[in-house]
Design a protein around this motif. Structure first.
Motif: not given
Length: 530
Positions: A341-347, A416-420
């Motif tokens: 899910p971290l990929t969603i945060s990056l894009i 995930t949420f922190g990066t988003a």
């Protein structure tokens, strides 16, 4: 007509470069990258001609150029889009038919960096087969067929999907199709790699078998003609040549169909959804404040605008690819699935950064009504949160459940949420200075601006690079929690704290900058509508 459209394309490109230094930088970087690809490719072609057998040359060239053809389609749909500098909608009021426009649009479309690089690299096929006269002549016939096939297939795919996205009945189906296509390609590549293994003999046999299969698909019909001639398979060469010509004719006719529809029926004509009833669920959710009104309008755009639906597809493709690829591995890695899910945060940064561009001239409403910049920034983030937070939650829970690692749930949520949050805050500020360009309303949702896909890539790299640095403590604590119990709660606290601070800073600084830069932003986001 061809000369007129080519001159128009070059004039628009020149004017775009004169208006923006960033476009010049993007063009230079893209040209350098293209030159690097050409240099490496020709070194390989020369080596193949000097030392390769007929079987090796056939396997490498057919598979490589089939992959190039597939890449044109995939990258046009899922990554960079097609060049819509000469959008058909701009010719809708002129007495010109699709039949007359097609040759000029074809030549002008190949004048970009991808088209020029593909054409020059494709000419290397002649170099690879120049050891014999007959294969070299066949390569000279195959190159224009192959290059035109690349362009026409990408146009046909994007126009067909754009047509689906413009029709409410097929929107959700189109998004699912995009996601499945990306996953299917990734899985196919991985399965092939797993089946071959590391044995050089197996690689040689697989290369020959793969080239034979690819040569009988639409992706490789044209490119396999010289290979068939070199191997003395004259009947196969003739059949592939006829199939390649037939494919070009069919794609030409299909493109003309969609082009004619764009000239007479803009895509936006069937994408409306009737009246917007005030006081609905969306308005009750966000309230009647200025930022609430911006959020409500943005949410409606996300559901109804084909351009936003194309972005939605890109958000779900990458994590799905990561998870599925692990399951076709002989030894899937649980940690990779949990962190997918971290990929969603990056894009997500690219989606937030180009929100202003999708408004186009409608952004003038914010200026005329005296909307404060911070209300614009906050409202757009509220809309993104309303859509992305449920998506991230579902994806995180699904990935943790699939991996069977519920002990990593908190760490995955934290990262995930922190990066988003960090990515959203950074993009809210940077986008004021670099709003970018989006396909105009009614245009192809898979199109890109006259600056090309390089500008979007630079924006992505800038937002992502800054965000990764800022969110480093969150990521470090999250990764450390995989080995030390209890640190996942520290990661969650850091994620919410740092992410919340960055979002607040992005809204405040971005809002102040937007108040000062409304004219510059308006000029940038409306550049493609004039």
């Amino acid at each position: 007509m061809v000369a007129v459209l080519v001159r128009l394309k070059l004039t628009l490109l020149k004017n775009a470069l004169l208006r923006s230094v960033l476009k010049v930088v993007g063009l230079v970087l893209g040209a350098l990258y293209g030159l690097g690809v050409i240099a490496v490719s020709y070194a390989g072609f020369v080596a193949l001609r000097a030392y390769g057998s007929v079987e090796l040359i056939s396997g490498v060239t057919v598979l490589a150029f089939s992959a190039v053809t597939l890449g044109w389609v995939v990258f046009s749909v899922l990554v960079s889009g097609i060049d819509e500098t000469l959008s058909p909608a701009k010719f809708a009021l002129l007495p010109v038919s699709a039949r007359r426009l097609q040759p000029g649009l074809l030549v002008a479309g190949l004048l970009g960096i991808p088209g020029i690089a593909t054409t020059v690299v494709a000419l290397g096929l002649v170099v690879a087969w120049s050891g014999s006269v007959a294969p070299a002549v066949a390569a000279l016939l195959a190159v224009p067929l192959g290059v035109v096939t690349c362009f026409l297939l990408s146009r046909l795919a994007t126009d067909a999907l754009a047509e689906m996205l413009s029709t409410r009945r097929f929107r959700d189906l189109a998004v699912v199709a995009l996601a499945l296509s990306g996953v299917g390609i990734a899985v196919g590549v991985n399965v092939v790699a797993q089946g071959v293994g590391t044995d050089p003999a197996a690689w040689g046999a697989s290369l020959e078998r793969g080239a034979e299969i690819a040569g009988w698909t639409p992706l490789g019909w044209a490119w396999a003609v010289p290979a068939s001639v070199a191997q003395g398979q004259w009947l196969a060469a003739a059949a592939r040549l006829l199939l390649a010509v037939a494919l070009v004719v069919a794609c030409w006719a299909g493109w003309r169909h969609f082009l004619q529809r764009r000239l007479t029926s803009p895509l936006e004509g069937r994408s409306g959804s009737g009246k917007v009833r005030p006081g609905g669920a969306v308005d009750r959710l966000f309230g009647t404040s200025p930022k609430g009104a911006v959020a409500a309008r943005s949410v409606r755009y996300w559901r109804r605008d084909p351009r936003h639906l194309a972005n939605l597809a890109s958000l779900v493709v990458l994590p799905a690819m990561v998870v599925v690829l692990q399951f076709v591995q002989p030894d899937p890695q649980d940690l990779v699935i949990v962190l997918a899910p971290l990929t969603i945060s990056l894009i997500l940064g690219t989606v937030v950064a180009f929100e202003l561009a999708y408004d186009g001239s409608a952004l003038a409403l914010h200026v005329h009504t005296g909307l404060r910049g911070r209300d614009d920034r906050a409202g757009r983030l509220l809309a993104v949160a309303a859509l992305v937070v449920p998506l991230l939650t579902v994806v995180v829970l699904a990935c943790v459940a699939v991996a069977g690692r519920w002990d990593l749930l908190v760490a995955s949520l934290a990262m995930t949420f922190g990066t988003a949050l960090v990515v959203s805050g950074v993009a809210s500020w940077i986008s004021v200075f670099w709003p970018g360009h989006a396909p105009p309303p009614g245009g192809n949702p898979f199109g890109k601006g006259s600056s090309g896909g390089v500008e979007g890539m630079l924006s992505f790299l800038l937002v992502t690079g800054v965000s990764v640095v800022v969110s480093a403590p969150v990521l470090a604590a999250g990764i450390a929690s995989l080995f030390v119990d209890g640190l996942e709660w520290l990661a969650l606290a850091l994620g919410l704290g740092i992410g919340g601070a960055v979002v607040a800073g992005g809204v405040l600084l971005g809002g102040r900058s937007l108040d000062r830069r409304w004219p510059e932003v308006m000029r940038s986001v409306t550049a493609l509508e004039t």
